[in-house]
Design an enzyme around this catalytic site. Structure first.
Site, mmCIF file in Angstrom:
data_model
loop_
_atom_site.group_PDB
_atom_site.id
_atom_site.type_symbol
_atom_site.label_atom_id
_atom_site.label_comp_id
_atom_site.label_asym_id
_atom_site.label_seq_id
_atom_site.Cartn_x
_atom_site.Cartn_y
_atom_site.Cartn_z
ATOM 1 N N ASN A 146 50.176 9.416 35.964
ATOM 2 C CA ASN A 146 50.987 8.836 37.024
ATOM 3 C C ASN A 146 52.455 9.230 36.862
ATOM 4 O OD1 ASN A 146 48.611 7.584 37.738
ATOM 5 N ND2 ASN A 146 49.128 5.650 36.747
ATOM 6 N N HIS A 186 52.420 14.350 34.230
ATOM 7 C CA HIS A 186 52.710 15.039 35.491
ATOM 8 C C HIS A 186 54.141 14.826 35.967
ATOM 9 C CE1 HIS A 186 48.114 14.972 36.399
ATOM 10 N NE2 HIS A 186 48.460 15.957 35.583
ATOM 11 N N CYS A 199 69.041 26.688 39.203
ATOM 12 C CA CYS A 199 69.937 26.525 38.057
ATOM 13 C C CYS A 199 69.403 25.563 37.003
ATOM 14 C CB CYS A 199 71.319 26.063 38.513
ATOM 15 S SG CYS A 199 71.400 24.356 39.140
ATOM 16 N N CYS A 235 74.498 24.814 42.999
ATOM 17 C CA CYS A 235 74.299 26.250 43.216
ATOM 18 C C CYS A 235 73.689 26.580 44.569
ATOM 19 C CB CYS A 235 73.427 26.836 42.105
ATOM 20 S SG CYS A 235 71.671 26.387 42.235
ATOM 21 N N GLY A 246 41.383 3.981 34.828
ATOM 22 C CA GLY A 246 41.856 4.199 36.190
ATOM 23 C C GLY A 246 41.986 5.636 36.619
ATOM 24 N N ASN A 249 36.733 2.338 34.806
ATOM 25 C CA ASN A 249 37.033 2.848 36.146
ATOM 26 C C ASN A 249 35.966 2.381 37.115
ATOM 27 O OD1 ASN A 249 38.838 4.839 37.652
ATOM 28 N ND2 ASN A 249 36.816 5.589 38.230
ATOM 29 N N GLY A 258 33.572 3.211 39.850
ATOM 30 C CA GLY A 258 32.981 4.433 40.361
ATOM 31 C C GLY A 258 32.842 5.484 39.278
#
Length: 304
Positions: free
Chosen positions: A124, A141, A152, A210, A247, A273, A275
């Site tokens: 997340n 991530h 720059c 820049c 999750g 989780n 599913g």
């Protein structure tokens, strides 16, 4: 010169993977998970499902709408896509920055404080683990609150960029939220991408140092996680005695590789989780139940 064609609204892909019919899944309860994890040091791997109870929809739960990702190549290669993204993000980040950690985030922080959990690897970008008090977090991530210049390399805060975008588009939010809508009424993906259509006249901001292209400090589809970050995450898995997954459907290799690494080393893997997940065949115990309540139960069972 004619203006570029309006891009299709980006959202995230539907899940195309399903559990093989002959897979052996060891289903259990929070109590079963605690029996497996008890006495071991644990690393946690989390995904969007841990933040749904904070009001951030996930990507691939059974009730999630179909989504198709804007890729890194589209973002860097097409000004129209960038305009579309920044318009949606200008709305979506307003929602994400107001969200608060839920009992699942607080449970992992409590397990770390009790010495059970070594740290968290999260897919997340919402920073809710840090807000809950977790001290050892790898934001695999990236983070929604920072923006980087692709030319720059300067990094600025998303809050500062919001001020610039508001100045460039002074009536944009008023238009989007006309008719009594609030940001909370708009569907927002975990990366702060809001589902809105009024984007064609939005003016993005260039780097104020820049003039280069600004991009959220988030790993896009089609972009690699920095190697140094992956190695730190591998080390966190290697240093623990077990892996707790919470999750995430593990559909993409970005998260699944850590499950495979733990399983290959003979370490117990517990998956929480709702599913199916792609890692289910590797799980020592799979708890098919809500993430928040299961993690809260594990605090009582492991650190109570």
């Amino acid at each position: 010169m004619p203006s570029p064609a309006r891009p299709k609204a980006p959202s995230y892909q539907q899940r195309t993977w399903t559990l093989p019919p002959d897979a052996v899944v060891h289903r259990g309860t929070a109590e079963d998970a605690a029996r497996v994890l008890g006495g071991l040091s644990v690393t946690a791997l989390t995904g969007a499902g841990i933040s749904t109870d904070s009001g951030i929809p996930d990507y691939r739960s059974p009730d999630s709408p179909p989504r198709n990702p804007m890729t890194y190549q589209q973002f860097v290669g097409d000004e129209a896509f960038r305009r579309h993204y920044w318009a949606r993000n200008h709305v979506g980040w307003q929602h994400v920055r107001r969200t608060q950690p839920n009992a699942g985030h607080r449970a992992l922080a409590a397990l770390e404080a009790a010495g059970v959990l070594r740290g968290v690897i999260t897919q997340n970008v919402d920073l809710l683990h840090e807000d809950a008090g977790s001290r050892h977090v790898i934001d695999l991530h990236g983070r929604y609150d920072r923006v980087i210049c692709l030319t720059c390399g300067r990094v600025i805060s998303r809050a500062h960029l919001a001020e610039r975008l508001t100045a460039l588009n002074p009536h944009f939010l008023e238009t989007v939220l006309a008719g009594g809508l609030t940001v909370a009424d708009i569907e927002v993906a975990p990366d702060a991408d809001a589902v809105i259509e009024q984007t064609s006249h939005f003016v993005p901001a260039a780097c104020e140092f820049c003039g280069g292209v600004l991009k959220p400090e988030i790993v896009y589809f089609g972009e690699n996680v920095p190697r140094e970050r992956v190695e730190r995450a591998y080390a966190m898995v290697d240093d623990a005695g077990a892996l707790l997954v919470a999750g995430t459907s593990l559909t993409v290799m970005s998260g699944l590789r850590f499950v495979r690494r733990a399983a290959a080393a003979g370490k117990p893997v517990v998956i929480v989780n709702r599913g199916e997940t792609r890692g289910d065949p590797l799980a020592t115990v799979k708890v098919d139940a809500g993430v928040t309540e299961t993690l809260a139960a594990l605090v009582d069972l492991l650190a109570g």
